[in-house]
Design a protein around this motif. Structure first.
Motif, PDB file in Angstrom:
ATOM      1  N   HIS A  50      -6.261  -7.650  85.722  1.00 19.86           N
ATOM      2  CA  HIS A  50      -7.124  -7.082  84.671  1.00 19.86           C
ATOM      3  C   HIS A  50      -6.316  -6.120  83.801  1.00 19.86           C
ATOM      4  O   HIS A  50      -6.410  -6.149  82.576  1.00 19.86           O
ATOM      5  CB  HIS A  50      -8.313  -6.369  85.335  1.00 19.86           C
ATOM      6  CG  HIS A  50      -9.061  -5.440  84.449  1.00 19.86           C
ATOM      7  ND1 HIS A  50     -10.004  -5.869  83.535  1.00 19.86           N
ATOM      8  CD2 HIS A  50      -9.023  -4.090  84.350  1.00 19.86           C
ATOM      9  CE1 HIS A  50     -10.506  -4.816  82.903  1.00 19.86           C
ATOM     10  NE2 HIS A  50      -9.926  -3.732  83.383  1.00 19.86           N
ATOM     11  N   TRP A  51      -5.519  -5.278  84.446  1.00 19.91           N
ATOM     12  CA  TRP A  51      -4.720  -4.303  83.707  1.00 19.91           C
ATOM     13  C   TRP A  51      -3.598  -4.956  82.914  1.00 19.91           C
ATOM     14  O   TRP A  51      -3.227  -4.465  81.847  1.00 19.91           O
ATOM     15  CB  TRP A  51      -4.072  -3.292  84.669  1.00 19.91           C
ATOM     16  CG  TRP A  51      -5.017  -2.326  85.304  1.00 19.91           C
ATOM     17  CD1 TRP A  51      -6.151  -1.789  84.766  1.00 19.91           C
ATOM     18  CD2 TRP A  51      -4.886  -1.760  86.604  1.00 19.91           C
ATOM     19  NE1 TRP A  51      -6.741  -0.935  85.651  1.00 19.91           N
ATOM     20  CE2 TRP A  51      -5.983  -0.893  86.797  1.00 19.91           C
ATOM     21  CE3 TRP A  51      -3.962  -1.906  87.630  1.00 19.91           C
ATOM     22  CZ2 TRP A  51      -6.172  -0.169  87.976  1.00 19.91           C
ATOM     23  CZ3 TRP A  51      -4.154  -1.194  88.790  1.00 19.91           C
ATOM     24  CH2 TRP A  51      -5.241  -0.335  88.956  1.00 19.91           C
ATOM     25  N   THR A  54      -2.096 -10.576  79.335  1.00 19.59           N
ATOM     26  CA  THR A  54      -1.776 -10.591  77.904  1.00 19.59           C
ATOM     27  C   THR A  54      -1.963 -12.006  77.382  1.00 19.59           C
ATOM     28  O   THR A  54      -2.134 -12.950  78.164  1.00 19.59           O
ATOM     29  CB  THR A  54      -0.308 -10.157  77.646  1.00 19.59           C
ATOM     30  OG1 THR A  54       0.568 -11.047  78.328  1.00 19.59           O
ATOM     31  CG2 THR A  54      -0.060  -8.719  78.091  1.00 19.59           C
ATOM     32  N   PHE A  58      -6.613 -12.884  76.305  1.00 17.90           N
ATOM     33  CA  PHE A  58      -6.696 -11.521  76.823  1.00 17.90           C
ATOM     34  C   PHE A  58      -8.133 -11.035  77.002  1.00 17.90           C
ATOM     35  O   PHE A  58      -8.525 -10.632  78.101  1.00 17.90           O
ATOM     36  CB  PHE A  58      -5.942 -10.530  75.926  1.00 17.90           C
ATOM     37  CG  PHE A  58      -6.254  -9.098  76.287  1.00 17.90           C
ATOM     38  CD1 PHE A  58      -5.634  -8.504  77.369  1.00 17.90           C
ATOM     39  CD2 PHE A  58      -7.210  -8.370  75.589  1.00 17.90           C
ATOM     40  CE1 PHE A  58      -5.948  -7.206  77.743  1.00 17.90           C
ATOM     41  CE2 PHE A  58      -7.526  -7.074  75.954  1.00 17.90           C
ATOM     42  CZ  PHE A  58      -6.894  -6.490  77.027  1.00 17.90           C
ATOM     43  N   ASN A  59      -8.923 -11.032  75.958  1.00 20.38           N
ATOM     44  CA  ASN A  59     -10.249 -10.416  76.044  1.00 20.38           C
ATOM     45  C   ASN A  59     -11.121 -11.101  77.088  1.00 20.38           C
ATOM     46  O   ASN A  59     -11.742 -10.434  77.917  1.00 20.38           O
ATOM     47  CB  ASN A  59     -10.948 -10.417  74.679  1.00 20.38           C
ATOM     48  CG  ASN A  59     -12.154  -9.505  74.681  1.00 20.38           C
ATOM     49  OD1 ASN A  59     -12.050  -8.338  75.070  1.00 20.38           O
ATOM     50  ND2 ASN A  59     -13.300 -10.020  74.275  1.00 20.38           N
ATOM     51  N   HIS A  62      -9.602 -10.419  80.608  1.00 21.81           N
ATOM     52  CA  HIS A  62      -9.731  -8.998  80.933  1.00 21.81           C
ATOM     53  C   HIS A  62     -11.157  -8.696  81.404  1.00 21.81           C
ATOM     54  O   HIS A  62     -11.349  -8.052  82.443  1.00 21.81           O
ATOM     55  CB  HIS A  62      -9.363  -8.175  79.685  1.00 21.81           C
ATOM     56  CG  HIS A  62      -9.366  -6.705  79.881  1.00 21.81           C
ATOM     57  ND1 HIS A  62      -8.370  -6.049  80.567  1.00 21.81           N
ATOM     58  CD2 HIS A  62     -10.234  -5.758  79.462  1.00 21.81           C
ATOM     59  CE1 HIS A  62      -8.625  -4.752  80.556  1.00 21.81           C
ATOM     60  NE2 HIS A  62      -9.747  -4.549  79.895  1.00 21.81           N
TER      61      HIS A  62
END
Length: 169
Positions: A50-51, A54, A58-59, A62
């Motif tokens: 999660h951290w 890339t 990503f969104n 994440h």
């Protein structure tokens, strides 16, 4: 099944008389300890991804990873508290988890697709660990442990399916 760790020591205090003998309670606690180790390792892997995810996904990734690690975090207490209810200490250190878990941590920061692949394998491993608890719980007539194992099995199988689906391009 799991890497070897020191056997769990019985908690001190009054005798436990819940209708499950000590030998069965110990076997259940050991199986639940592997499930706890797999679950914590999966939680940490998912939070790490999660951290560090890339790329063009990503969104979505994440946010998806946040939902998964939050669900995983909330499950940890139920598993650990069941071990305690059976009369044994729950593992709670990284060293214990590393010794009990059926899969390893991921080194470095993989690509988004590789994160998905690692998570599929970890979800499937955790599902297998939950499934392995069912015959032990059935033999001991332990419905609370069977309930936890069944719930975790359903979550991990569904999550693995969803993650695999994202890899089908």
């Amino acid at each position: 099944m799991a890497k070897q760790d020191k056997p769990a020591k019985k908690a001190k205090g009054p005798a436990i008389d819940i209708g499950i003998g000590e030998k069965d309670r110990k076997a259940l606690a050991q199986g639940l300890s592997v499930l706890l180790a797999d679950s914590y390792t999966l939680y940490l892997m998912t939070h790490n991804f999660h951290w560090n995810v890339t790329g063009p996904q990503f969104n979505g990734l994440h946010m998806m990873f946040m939902g998964q690690y939050t669900e995983q975090w909330n499950a940890l207490d139920d598993i650990a508290e069941r071990i305690r209810a059976l009369g044994f200490p729950a593992p709670g250190t990284y060293r214990q988890f590393a010794g009990l878990a059926t899969f390893s941590e991921v080194e470095g920061v993989p690509s988004a697709d590789d994160m998905l692949r690692h998570l599929v394998r970890a979800q499937e491993a955790t599902a297998r660990t939950a499934r392995a608890l069912l015959p032990l719980a059935d033999k001991a007539d332990d419905q609370p442990t069977a309930d936890i194992a069944t719930q975790r099995l359903a979550v991990h199988e569904k999550t693995a399916w969803m993650l695999r689906s994202m890899l089908e391009h």
